[in-house]
Write a protein that holds these residues in place. Structure first.
Motif, PDB file in Angstrom:
ATOM      1  N   LEU A  13      37.203  39.436  39.321  1.00 56.88           N
ATOM      2  CA  LEU A  13      36.635  38.759  40.492  1.00 56.88           C
ATOM      3  C   LEU A  13      36.967  37.267  40.528  1.00 56.88           C
ATOM      4  N   THR A  14      37.747  36.792  39.541  1.00 52.25           N
ATOM      5  CA  THR A  14      38.084  35.365  39.490  1.00 52.25           C
ATOM      6  C   THR A  14      39.484  35.078  40.002  1.00 52.25           C
ATOM      7  N   LEU A  15      40.228  36.091  40.418  1.00 55.11           N
ATOM      8  CA  LEU A  15      41.592  35.861  40.904  1.00 55.11           C
ATOM      9  C   LEU A  15      41.555  35.079  42.217  1.00 55.11           C
ATOM     10  N   PRO A  16      42.285  33.963  42.309  1.00 54.11           N
ATOM     11  CA  PRO A  16      42.332  33.222  43.589  1.00 54.11           C
ATOM     12  C   PRO A  16      42.858  34.124  44.704  1.00 54.11           C
ATOM     13  N   CYS A  17      42.238  34.039  45.872  1.00 54.48           N
ATOM     14  CA  CYS A  17      42.649  34.928  46.961  1.00 54.48           C
ATOM     15  C   CYS A  17      42.300  34.312  48.308  1.00 54.48           C
TER      16      CYS A  17
END
Length: 353
Positions: free
Chosen positions: A128-132
């Motif tokens: 849930l921490t992946l930049p998007c």
């Protein structure tokens, strides 16, 4: 067959340089072709060891975990998951954002299969921490499991990590309203409403393959509630325990307590004659877990020291360090104007003039 041959004879250096993207596609197609076969697990494990350095994420990692999940051979994935990921090199490895998400999503599911709740929680949290700039379906599924595992470990819905994109923090909950309603009832310690929500959204939980996880949270709630009673009471009746935890059935509470006693999670005696329960407080200390944590920490320190050494030896780092010192910069400018600046330093500073 060609993929299997290549898996034994490929040259990692050539692939890193010329065709990492095509290699990633080949691995994905191979994994789909051998889904459910343990032979594919062994082959991709071998490919990981040859294709990338320890601690480097590759497109092979999520495909291996997918095979372990499809074959329900969870333990085969443990040696790979236990390696902390330090290096993510998209161009060199042919990585796509999907590979990162799938690795941690599949990794979390593997740890769930092994009932390693804390490790599963960490995997889903990392996903849930992946930049998007848009919500991914993989992230939504990871969030649903994150909510349930959070209840198992912390007894409440934990906030999203601060590293999560603002888009995730603002809009993710809208895509999991059923889970948020269930988590709210859990956080308020309302067991009847938890059961009601579990029954109301049973179809949704089943479609998401989270029915078993929901049942685990119901049992965990009862276990946590019983544990709280041990801090206050020495002796209590089964009916009083059931009333205290919000359960209508003393028999259900007794079954939960028996399982807790069998697995060493509770020290108590249940007297069948009068239905009374006597609690005994005996704290335990697991030295093996402490030693394992210390060993892992030592390995992380050694790896960080190695990375720091490599960074200090790099051309870019040396150049930036020189440019940060204003006094040294003035000296170098003077020497450069006199034509006395050495060739090595000239090469280092050239990009910045």
């Amino acid at each position: 067959i060609n993929a299997e041959y290549m898996g034994d004879h490929f040259d990692p250096a050539q692939i890193h340089t010329h065709c990492s993207d095509r290699f990633a596609v080949l691995v994905e197609r191979y994994a789909e072709a051998v889904r459910g076969q343990t032979g594919g697990i062994r082959r991709l494990t071998s490919v990981i060891h040859r294709y990338c350095e320890r601690g480097t994420l590759s497109p092979v990692h999520p495909q291996l975990l997918m095979l372990c999940l499809s074959a329900k051979h969870y333990k085969a994935a443990v040696p790979v998951l236990n390696v902390t990921i330090f290096d993510i090199s998209p161009h060199k490895m042919g990585l796509q954002p999907k590979d990162f998400l799938l690795y941690y999503y599949y990794g979390g599911k593997v740890w769930l299969g092994l009932r390693e709740w804390a490790k599963a929680y960490q995997c889903f949290q990392t996903a849930l921490t992946l930049p998007c700039t848009a919500l991914s379906a993989i992230m939504v599924e990871a969030f649903k499991k994150y909510v349930l595992v959070s209840l198992l470990i912390h007894g409440k819905m934990e906030a999203l990590p601060k590293q999560s994109a603002l888009l995730v923090q603002r809009h993710m909950k809208k895509h999991a309203t059923e889970y948020m309603e269930y988590a709210t009832a859990f956080g308020k310690r309302e067991y009847p409403k938890m059961q009601e929500a579990a029954a109301k959204y049973a179809t949704v939980f089943e479609q998401d393959q989270n029915t078993g996880l929901v049942q685990q949270t119901l049992t965990k709630y009862l276990e946590q509630s019983i544990h709280r009673l041990t801090a206050t009471y020495i002796t209590l009746s089964l009916s009083a325990i059931a009333q205290s935890v919000g359960c209508s059935s003393p028999a259900e509470v007794e079954a939960v307590m028996v399982r807790m006693i069998e697995k060493g999670a509770l020290v108590a005696r249940i007297h069948q004659q009068d239905g009374m329960v006597s609690f005994v407080d005996t704290p335990t200390f697991n030295m093996a877990e402490v030693e394992g944590a210390l060993q892992t920490a030592q390995q992380l320190v050694e790896r960080l020291e190695h990375m720091d050494e490599q960074l200090q030896l790099s051309k870019e780092y040396a150049t930036r360090q020189v440019l940060r010192d204003p006094n040294l910069r003035d000296v170098l400018d003077q020497e450069r104007s006199k034509g006395k600046l050495g060739k090595i330093m000239t090469g280092l500073l050239k990009p910045y003039y």
